[in-house]
Design an enzyme around this catalytic site. Structure first.
Site, PDB file in Angstrom:
ATOM      1  N   GLN A 154       7.814  37.625  50.386  1.00 49.10           N
ATOM      2  CA  GLN A 154       5.913  37.591  51.612  1.00 49.10           C
ATOM      3  C   GLN A 154       5.835  36.382  52.123  1.00 49.10           C
ATOM      4  OE1 GLN A 154       4.390  39.515  48.581  1.00 49.10           O
ATOM      5  NE2 GLN A 154       5.551  37.444  47.041  1.00 49.10           N
ATOM      6  N   ASP A 156      13.017  40.422  39.993  1.00 46.27           N
ATOM      7  CA  ASP A 156      12.983  41.782  40.491  1.00 46.27           C
ATOM      8  C   ASP A 156      12.625  42.429  39.209  1.00 46.27           C
ATOM      9  OD1 ASP A 156      13.611  43.983  42.828  1.00 46.27           O
ATOM     10  OD2 ASP A 156      12.735  44.150  41.529  1.00 46.27           O
ATOM     11  N   ASP A 174       1.263  45.261  37.969  1.00 49.28           N
ATOM     12  CA  ASP A 174       0.828  44.998  38.313  1.00 49.28           C
ATOM     13  C   ASP A 174       1.539  45.264  40.174  1.00 49.28           C
ATOM     14  OD1 ASP A 174      -1.011  42.027  38.643  1.00 49.28           O
ATOM     15  OD2 ASP A 174      -1.754  43.813  40.077  1.00 49.28           O
ATOM     16  N   ASP A 218       1.483  46.723  47.398  1.00 50.93           N
ATOM     17  CA  ASP A 218       1.385  47.892  48.034  1.00 50.93           C
ATOM     18  C   ASP A 218       2.809  49.047  47.228  1.00 50.93           C
ATOM     19  OD1 ASP A 218      -1.520  48.048  49.185  1.00 50.93           O
ATOM     20  OD2 ASP A 218      -0.995  49.355  47.483  1.00 50.93           O
TER      21      ASP A 218
HETATM   22  N1  SAM Z   1      -4.024  43.814  41.941  1.00 51.00           N
HETATM   23  C1  SAM Z   1      -2.745  43.754  43.193  1.00 51.00           C
HETATM   24  C2  SAM Z   1      -3.059  44.806  43.566  1.00 51.00           C
HETATM   25  O1  SAM Z   1      -3.564  45.948  43.138  1.00 51.00           O
HETATM   26  O2  SAM Z   1      -2.071  45.116  44.473  1.00 51.00           O
HETATM   27  C3  SAM Z   1      -1.615  43.241  42.502  1.00 51.00           C
HETATM   28  C4  SAM Z   1      -1.838  42.042  42.396  1.00 51.00           C
HETATM   29  S1  SAM Z   1      -0.168  40.929  41.183  1.00 51.00           S
HETATM   30  C5  SAM Z   1      -0.156  39.272  42.834  1.00 51.00           C
HETATM   31  C6  SAM Z   1       1.313  41.466  42.594  1.00 51.00           C
HETATM   32  C7  SAM Z   1       2.143  41.112  42.632  1.00 51.00           C
HETATM   33  O3  SAM Z   1       3.323  41.700  42.601  1.00 51.00           O
HETATM   34  C8  SAM Z   1       3.138  39.731  43.542  1.00 51.00           C
HETATM   35  O4  SAM Z   1       2.529  38.674  42.814  1.00 51.00           O
HETATM   36  C9  SAM Z   1       3.909  40.314  43.974  1.00 51.00           C
HETATM   37  O5  SAM Z   1       4.619  39.197  44.143  1.00 51.00           O
HETATM   38  C10 SAM Z   1       5.034  41.060  42.716  1.00 51.00           C
HETATM   39  N2  SAM Z   1       5.615  42.407  43.005  1.00 51.00           N
HETATM   40  C11 SAM Z   1       5.932  42.788  44.200  1.00 51.00           C
HETATM   41  N3  SAM Z   1       7.468  43.152  44.604  1.00 51.00           N
HETATM   42  C12 SAM Z   1       8.039  43.249  42.689  1.00 51.00           C
HETATM   43  C13 SAM Z   1       8.531  43.280  42.189  1.00 51.00           C
HETATM   44  N4  SAM Z   1       9.717  44.424  42.488  1.00 51.00           N
HETATM   45  N5  SAM Z   1       9.288  42.916  40.713  1.00 51.00           N
HETATM   46  C14 SAM Z   1       8.204  41.957  40.801  1.00 51.00           C
HETATM   47  N6  SAM Z   1       6.901  41.867  40.704  1.00 51.00           N
HETATM   48  C15 SAM Z   1       6.947  42.308  42.265  1.00 51.00           C
END
Ligand code: SAM
Length: 288
Positions: A32, A138, A156, A159
């Protein structure tokens, strides 16, 4: 200073703008685009693929509610799994409880590194806590391969697009169910139903085959625009969603928590949904 538009709801003819006073970091990772910026109205802010993830000014709402509602409803969560949460805000709040272990599985290590550097108040030292274990992987792969057990799983995630999409699938929820002990609880970031109504409906449909109690609760996060934000709830422990304010108050006091949005009364009230959100929950699945 420049106005930066979040274009998450472009198709719905709606955008929010933040006045950026200084860009601190911009990077395209394997997963990203990361931007961290100083903003006039919300302090330092993390954007991922142009979407506001968290801001210094209003992060407390989301991190308190996604963490203390499951933790205090459960009452004795010792092993907690966080999926996503790269900024460290959920980890920080989980570690305010006397847990034995908090495992955090984040797909993009660069988010962790840049947030530790530019948004240190979010994690506030949590990554250095001996009870914390950070795994860069992941989340769907981790839960599929893990044979560990947890009392609470907090998703957490970003989207349901890009790397986050897999964290909204039935396969992911099935493995989360397998990793939770009988009294365990799963909560998920479940979008803003005024604009992302399918996240409530789809999450319910995908959770319900594995959990006897599936519901949603609300929080109002100013920079998650569109009104209420929903947090998904799933458990096979009857009654966990209905723990009384009296019991929650005792647990809240025992934990010695000081919060700015969470309170036992807010916890209980958060499960009261307005009809336009309740109508998104498919009843026909309730015959399991
Ligand atoms: N509070 C925020 C919201 O409600 O949208 C989310 C914050 S946090 C930064 C979201 C995290 O999810 C990101 O750091 C992203 O890299 C992580 N993420 C996305 N897809 C993922 C996956 N498949 N496995 C683990 N982490 C993931």
């Amino acid at each position: 200073m420049t106005w930066v538009a979040e274009t998450l709801y472009d198709e719905q003819g709606f955008e929010q703008r933040l006045l950026v006073t200084r860009e601190l970091h911009r990077e395209k990772t394997d997963f990203q685009e990361i931007v961290v910026a100083e903003t006039k109205g919300f302090g330092r802010t993390l954007f991922l693929d142009g979407v506001v993830q968290t801001t210094e000014r209003d992060e407390f709402v989301y991190h308190e509610m996604i963490t203390h509602v499951p933790m205090l409803a459960h009452g004795d969560a010792n092993r907690v799994l966080i999926i996503g949460g790269g900024d460290g805000g959920v980890l920080r709040e989980v570690l305010r409880h006397p847990v034995e272990k908090a495992v955090m599985v984040e797909i993009d290590g660069r988010v962790v590194e840049e947030c530790r550097k530019f948004l240190p108040s979010l994690s506030d030292g949590a990554f250095d806590d001996p009870r914390a274990e950070l795994i860069i992987a992941d989340g769907i792969k981790y839960v599929a391969e893990s044979s560990d057990s947890f009392d609470a799983i907090i998703v957490d995630s970003t989207d349901p697009m890009g790397p986050g999409e897999v964290l909204f699938t039935e396969a992911f929820y099935a493995d989360c169910c397998r990793l939770l002990g009988d009294g365990g609880v799963l909560v998920t970031q479940c979008g803003v139903p005024f604009f992302q109504s399918s996240e409530v409906t789809d999450s319910y449909r995908r959770l319900r085959p594995y959990f006897s109690d599936v519901g949603f609760y609300l929080a109002v996060v100013p920079t998650y625009v569109g009104g209420h934000m929903t947090l998904g709830w799933a458990s096979n422990a009857a009654g966990l969603r209905q723990v009384s304010v009296d019991v929650l108050s005792k647990r809240f006091a025992a934990a010695g928590l000081q919060c700015r949005y969470y309170s036992p009364a807010m916890h209980s009230a958060a499960f009261t949904l307005p009809p336009f959100i309740t109508s998104l929950i498919p009843e026909q699945l309730d015959d399991r």
